[in-house]
Design an enzyme around this catalytic site. Structure first.
Site, PDB file in Angstrom:
ATOM      1  CG  HIS A  52      -2.015  -1.037   1.116  1.00  0.00           C
ATOM      2  ND1 HIS A  52      -3.028  -1.143   2.036  1.00  0.00           N
ATOM      3  CD2 HIS A  52      -2.263  -2.010   0.186  1.00  0.00           C
ATOM      4  CE1 HIS A  52      -3.843  -2.129   1.698  1.00  0.00           C
ATOM      5  NE2 HIS A  52      -3.393  -2.674   0.586  1.00  0.00           N
ATOM      6  CD  GLU A  54      -1.492   3.974   3.879  1.00  0.00           C
ATOM      7  OE1 GLU A  54      -2.616   4.147   4.370  1.00  0.00           O
ATOM      8  OE2 GLU A  54      -1.300   3.245   2.870  1.00  0.00           O
ATOM      9  CB  THR A 163     -26.318   7.242 -31.222  1.00  0.00           C
ATOM     10  OG1 THR A 163     -27.510   6.453 -31.387  1.00  0.00           O
ATOM     11  CG2 THR A 163     -26.467   8.102 -29.970  1.00  0.00           C
ATOM     12  CB  SER A 170     -22.965   4.277 -35.418  1.00  0.00           C
ATOM     13  OG  SER A 170     -22.302   3.050 -35.152  1.00  0.00           O
ATOM     14  CG  ASP A 202     -21.083  -1.561 -34.039  1.00  0.00           C
ATOM     15  OD1 ASP A 202     -21.611  -1.438 -35.155  1.00  0.00           O
ATOM     16  OD2 ASP A 202     -21.336  -0.823 -33.074  1.00  0.00           O
ATOM     17  CB  SER A 224     -32.313 -11.603 -23.218  1.00  0.00           C
ATOM     18  OG  SER A 224     -32.316 -10.414 -22.476  1.00  0.00           O
ATOM     19  CD  GLU A 292     -17.236   1.958 -25.012  1.00  0.00           C
ATOM     20  OE1 GLU A 292     -17.237   2.151 -26.248  1.00  0.00           O
ATOM     21  OE2 GLU A 292     -16.201   1.723 -24.365  1.00  0.00           O
ATOM     22  N   GLY A 294     -26.324   0.779 -27.257  1.00  0.00           N
ATOM     23  CA  GLY A 294     -27.270   1.506 -28.076  1.00  0.00           C
ATOM     24  C   GLY A 294     -28.365   2.143 -27.252  1.00  0.00           C
ATOM     25  CG  LEU A 297     -27.876  -1.634 -22.134  1.00  0.00           C
ATOM     26  CD1 LEU A 297     -28.785  -2.384 -21.177  1.00  0.00           C
ATOM     27  CD2 LEU A 297     -26.641  -2.461 -22.475  1.00  0.00           C
TER      28      LEU A 297
END
Length: 370
Positions: A52, A54, A163, A170, A202, A224, A292, A294, A297
């Site tokens: 760490h 410290e 978008t 896109s 994509d 899904s 990231e 569409g 979502l």
């Protein structure tokens, strides 16, 4: 606390920021040891399992640490984990004073480090530049206090908020500088999330490629019906988590053989459980998550109150009202249902405009299926 204290704490915060891309799932912490107005040791936490901040600062200072002041951006830990407790190390080194930016929200610490230091007759002051320290570890704080990661949604759009074209085209609305900037957000994130439609359209990799990095974020695909192909490019580099609502054992085995981990999390409608997905990511140590995806979502996450921050890139162009929007929120019946934002930062990145905005957590009543 004095202006001099603030100067040294600012130095400690700068050190902590060096771990921006590497410390996960641990917090980003910096430490400066000062004696008679001179820094005698400094350190910052780089990776989980390694010393760490410290401990590194004490290693540099050696015997000079006795009687010094420690400036630490987060309360020194008080428990044994993968490394020994830093509070005890500071006590053993003979610190005279410890100045702390913020208390550790981790229930395993949560004030116990401060208590130990004070019990050893060390002067302790807490709260100096707390807002800066909290912002540096915004995901860690949320995971420890709410059991959820800090969720950012990145959206690249035209100035009129579009978008993609109606046909889905896109690439590329924004310029190269903006796209490189996105990789900085990926690099600091523990996970990058996308929906199956984006992955299928994509063949997205969602990896960090345009900047040097020693760590790739976990790539998460919400799928899904398990439509993802085992040949998708996303499986080529780093870990992939597929979250599904369909317990198809044969497809799950096939995906696992391709290198993915598959988790079945279904909601009452038989789709991916979005809150459950975020809780799962927090449970496996994800502090910051970058979405990231569409408009479907994005809308679903906003409507369920799961988005904390938007990273918006606006290109100096117009695509018209037939092009695809930023987020499907459904039809709003009243202005009370709108998503309200608070601007945090506005700047030009290349030819594009980048806006950072936090999301107002007002109750939402609309639902969008994904």
């Amino acid at each position: 606390m004095s202006a001099v204290d603030s100067q040294w704490m600012a130095k400690a915060l700068n050190l902590a920021e060096r771990g921006l891309f590497t410390t996960t799932p641990n917090p980003r912490v910096g430490c400066v040891l000062v004696k008679e107005g001179v820094a005698i040791g400094e350190g910052w936490h780089e990776r989980a399992g390694e010393p760490h901040a410290e401990a590194l600062a004490l290693r540099v200072a050696g015997d000079k640490a006795r009687g010094a002041t420690a400036y630490v951006t987060l309360e020194p830990c008080s428990h044994f984990g993968r490394t020994p407790p830093c509070a005890e190390a500071l006590i053993a080194a003979g610190m005279a004073r410890v100045v702390i930016a913020m208390q550790d929200p981790n229930p395993l610490v949560a004030g116990q480090g401060i208590t130990k230091l004070r019990a050893a007759n060390i002067e302790v002051e807490c709260g100096l530049m707390e807002a800066e320290a909290r912002n540096l570890n915004i995901g860690f704080v949320k995971r420890m206090t709410e059991g959820l990661p800090w969720v950012r949604s990145k959206i690249a759009a035209s100035l009129d908020g579009r978008t993609a074209l109606l046909n889905g085209t896109s690439q590329w609305i924004t310029g190269e500088a903006a796209r490189r900037d996105v990789h900085l957000w990926r690099a600091r994130s523990c996970a990058v999330i996308s929906g199956i439609e984006t992955v299928l359209r994509d063949d997205a990799q969602l990896s960090v490629r345009h900047i040097p990095t020693t760590r790739q974020p976990l790539r998460v695909v919400l799928d899904s019906r398990l439509r993802i192909s085992c040949d998708a490019r996303i499986f080529q580099d780093g870990q992939v988590l597929v979250v599904t609502a369909k317990a198809d054992e044969h497809k799950i085995v096939t995906l696992e053989q391709a290198g993915a981990k598959v988790v079945v999390l279904a909601d009452e409608s038989g789709r991916v459980d979005l809150p459950g997905t975020m809780r799962h990511l927090a449970a496996i140590g994800c502090n910051e998550v970058l979405v990231e995806a569409g408009s479907t979502l994005n809308g679903a996450l906003l409507n369920t109150g799961l988005v904390d921050e938007l990273v918006l890139y606006f290109a100096p162009q117009l695509l018209g009202d037939m092009a695809r929007g930023m987020a499907k929120l459904g039809e709003l019946q009243t202005l009370d249902q709108r998503v309200e934002l608070a601007w945090q930062d506005v700047r030009q990145v290349g030819k594009d405009l980048r806006i950072l905005a936090t999301v107002n957590k007002s109750p939402r009543t609309l639902t969008v299926k994904v």
